[in-house]
Design a protein around this motif. Structure first.
Motif, mmCIF file in Angstrom:
data_model
loop_
_atom_site.group_PDB
_atom_site.id
_atom_site.type_symbol
_atom_site.label_atom_id
_atom_site.label_comp_id
_atom_site.label_asym_id
_atom_site.label_seq_id
_atom_site.Cartn_x
_atom_site.Cartn_y
_atom_site.Cartn_z
ATOM 1 N N GLY A 66 -3.861 -2.739 -26.297
ATOM 2 C CA GLY A 66 -2.661 -2.038 -26.744
ATOM 3 C C GLY A 66 -2.716 -0.532 -26.561
ATOM 4 O O GLY A 66 -1.684 0.139 -26.635
ATOM 5 N N ASP A 67 -3.915 0.030 -26.342
ATOM 6 C CA ASP A 67 -4.007 1.473 -26.114
ATOM 7 C C ASP A 67 -3.196 1.855 -24.879
ATOM 8 O O ASP A 67 -3.114 1.089 -23.915
ATOM 9 C CB ASP A 67 -5.457 1.917 -25.934
ATOM 10 N N GLN A 68 -2.639 3.057 -24.933
ATOM 11 C CA GLN A 68 -1.759 3.541 -23.865
ATOM 12 C C GLN A 68 -2.390 4.723 -23.135
ATOM 13 O O GLN A 68 -3.003 5.591 -23.766
ATOM 14 C CB GLN A 68 -0.427 4.013 -24.458
ATOM 15 N N MET A 69 -2.187 4.759 -21.822
ATOM 16 C CA MET A 69 -2.566 5.921 -21.036
ATOM 17 C C MET A 69 -1.674 7.075 -21.464
ATOM 18 O O MET A 69 -0.480 6.862 -21.729
ATOM 19 C CB MET A 69 -2.350 5.619 -19.543
ATOM 20 N N PRO A 70 -2.203 8.289 -21.549
ATOM 21 C CA PRO A 70 -1.325 9.411 -21.894
ATOM 22 C C PRO A 70 -0.157 9.485 -20.909
ATOM 23 O O PRO A 70 -0.361 9.423 -19.693
ATOM 24 C CB PRO A 70 -2.240 10.634 -21.761
ATOM 25 N N PRO A 71 1.067 9.582 -21.417
ATOM 26 C CA PRO A 71 2.222 9.610 -20.517
ATOM 27 C C PRO A 71 2.223 10.887 -19.687
ATOM 28 O O PRO A 71 1.781 11.944 -20.151
ATOM 29 C CB PRO A 71 3.423 9.556 -21.456
ATOM 30 N N SER A 72 2.688 10.777 -18.444
ATOM 31 C CA SER A 72 2.808 11.952 -17.594
ATOM 32 C C SER A 72 3.914 11.735 -16.572
ATOM 33 O O SER A 72 4.342 10.607 -16.330
ATOM 34 C CB SER A 72 1.478 12.264 -16.896
ATOM 35 N N GLU A 73 4.352 12.846 -16.010
ATOM 36 C CA GLU A 73 5.395 12.816 -14.986
ATOM 37 C C GLU A 73 4.989 13.691 -13.815
ATOM 38 O O GLU A 73 4.144 14.584 -13.956
ATOM 39 C CB GLU A 73 6.725 13.335 -15.542
ATOM 40 N N PHE A 74 5.609 13.444 -12.677
ATOM 41 C CA PHE A 74 5.451 14.276 -11.490
ATOM 42 C C PHE A 74 6.825 14.448 -10.872
ATOM 43 O O PHE A 74 7.559 13.486 -10.690
ATOM 44 C CB PHE A 74 4.514 13.609 -10.474
ATOM 45 N N GLY A 75 7.150 15.674 -10.542
ATOM 46 C CA GLY A 75 8.415 15.897 -9.850
ATOM 47 C C GLY A 75 9.186 17.025 -10.461
ATOM 48 O O GLY A 75 8.735 17.670 -11.411
ATOM 49 N N PRO A 76 10.332 17.270 -9.876
ATOM 50 C CA PRO A 76 10.948 16.434 -8.853
ATOM 51 C C PRO A 76 10.180 16.484 -7.532
ATOM 52 O O PRO A 76 9.671 17.531 -7.131
ATOM 53 C CB PRO A 76 12.352 16.993 -8.690
ATOM 54 N N LEU A 77 10.111 15.318 -6.881
ATOM 55 C CA LEU A 77 9.457 15.178 -5.594
ATOM 56 C C LEU A 77 10.247 15.959 -4.551
ATOM 57 O O LEU A 77 11.471 15.870 -4.505
ATOM 58 C CB LEU A 77 9.406 13.696 -5.211
ATOM 59 N N THR A 78 9.555 16.726 -3.737
ATOM 60 C CA THR A 78 10.215 17.502 -2.690
ATOM 61 C C THR A 78 9.805 16.984 -1.317
ATOM 62 O O THR A 78 8.807 16.270 -1.170
ATOM 63 C CB THR A 78 9.843 18.993 -2.780
ATOM 64 N N ARG A 79 10.568 17.363 -0.317
ATOM 65 C CA ARG A 79 10.195 17.035 1.060
ATOM 66 C C ARG A 79 8.861 17.685 1.395
ATOM 67 O O ARG A 79 8.066 17.120 2.150
ATOM 68 C CB ARG A 79 11.284 17.493 2.020
ATOM 69 N N SER A 80 8.606 18.850 0.844
ATOM 70 C CA SER A 80 7.320 19.504 1.079
ATOM 71 C C SER A 80 6.171 18.669 0.540
ATOM 72 O O SER A 80 5.114 18.570 1.176
ATOM 73 C CB SER A 80 7.285 20.899 0.450
ATOM 74 N N HIS A 81 6.321 18.033 -0.628
ATOM 75 C CA HIS A 81 5.282 17.145 -1.146
ATOM 76 C C HIS A 81 5.012 16.026 -0.139
ATOM 77 O O HIS A 81 3.859 15.680 0.129
ATOM 78 C CB HIS A 81 5.698 16.501 -2.476
ATOM 79 N N ILE A 82 6.088 15.452 0.386
ATOM 80 C CA ILE A 82 5.956 14.335 1.328
ATOM 81 C C ILE A 82 5.236 14.789 2.597
ATOM 82 O O ILE A 82 4.309 14.132 3.069
ATOM 83 C CB ILE A 82 7.333 13.725 1.630
ATOM 84 N N VAL A 83 5.640 15.928 3.149
ATOM 85 C CA VAL A 83 5.028 16.430 4.382
ATOM 86 C C VAL A 83 3.573 16.818 4.149
ATOM 87 O O VAL A 83 2.699 16.532 4.976
ATOM 88 C CB VAL A 83 5.852 17.598 4.960
ATOM 89 N N ARG A 84 3.282 17.439 3.017
ATOM 90 C CA ARG A 84 1.895 17.801 2.712
ATOM 91 C C ARG A 84 1.026 16.559 2.587
ATOM 92 O O ARG A 84 -0.111 16.531 3.066
ATOM 93 C CB ARG A 84 1.835 18.633 1.436
ATOM 94 N N TYR A 85 1.552 15.507 1.968
ATOM 95 C CA TYR A 85 0.790 14.267 1.866
ATOM 96 C C TYR A 85 0.594 13.646 3.248
ATOM 97 O O TYR A 85 -0.483 13.129 3.553
ATOM 98 C CB TYR A 85 1.446 13.259 0.915
ATOM 99 N N ALA A 86 1.611 13.706 4.090
ATOM 100 C CA ALA A 86 1.478 13.185 5.455
ATOM 101 C C ALA A 86 0.320 13.872 6.166
ATOM 102 O O ALA A 86 -0.482 13.221 6.840
ATOM 103 C CB ALA A 86 2.782 13.375 6.225
ATOM 104 N N GLY A 87 0.229 15.189 6.021
ATOM 105 C CA GLY A 87 -0.860 15.923 6.649
ATOM 106 C C GLY A 87 -2.211 15.540 6.085
ATOM 107 O O GLY A 87 -3.178 15.355 6.828
ATOM 108 N N ALA A 88 -2.297 15.410 4.777
ATOM 109 C CA ALA A 88 -3.564 15.062 4.133
ATOM 110 C C ALA A 88 -3.989 13.636 4.456
ATOM 111 O O ALA A 88 -5.168 13.353 4.659
ATOM 112 C CB ALA A 88 -3.458 15.243 2.621
ATOM 113 N N GLY A 89 -3.012 12.735 4.518
ATOM 114 C CA GLY A 89 -3.321 11.323 4.724
ATOM 115 C C GLY A 89 -3.238 10.863 6.164
ATOM 116 O O GLY A 89 -3.601 9.732 6.471
#
Length: 140
Positions: free
Chosen positions: A13-36
């Protein structure tokens, strides 16, 4: 060798601490493409994405899979993650805000280790699921 375990005591029943990311940008997507190394134009070329029948560019699945793994490791300790499995259940789009959650579903012993079974998820601000995942973490 030094034990780098940061095992935490968890109960059903224990919960992971809640978290959020975003808003997601095209730059996030492109940076991940480069890294991955994922340069599929459907993720960064608007015209290509539309010609493929998509409403526009979208994030690659491993982008939010990696973000979830980062939060899992922060919760239970990287050295104590024994298993991590993800299933992509939806796409993520520019301007999405992603929410990360997790719950301990079982605590058990196996091969001399105490383990916690975890159910994890990534959801979009719409409430639509983007990832359903499971993990196993070693307990102290």
């Amino acid at each position: 060798m030094t034990d780098t375990s940061t095992a935490v005591a968890l109960s059903v029943g224990d919960q992971m601490p809640p978290s959020e990311f975003g808003p997601l940008t095209r730059s996030h997507i492109v940076r991940y493409a480069g890294a991955g190394g994922d340069f599929n134009p459907i993720h960064h070329d608007e015209g290509f994405a539309r010609s493929a029948g998509m409403p526009g560019v979208f994030g690659m699945g491993l982008l939010h899979g990696g973000l979830l793994a980062q939060r899992l490791a922060a919760w239970v300790g990287l050295a104590d993650v024994r298993e991590y499995r993800i299933r992509f259940t939806g796409q993520i789009w520019p301007d999405d805000v992603l929410s990360f959650s997790g719950t301990v579903t079982a605590v058990r012993e196996q091969d001399g280790e105490r383990l916690a079974d975890l159910a994890l998820a990534v959801t979009r601000q719409t409430g639509d699921p983007a990832i359903k995942a499971t993990a196993v973490a070693r307990l102290p």
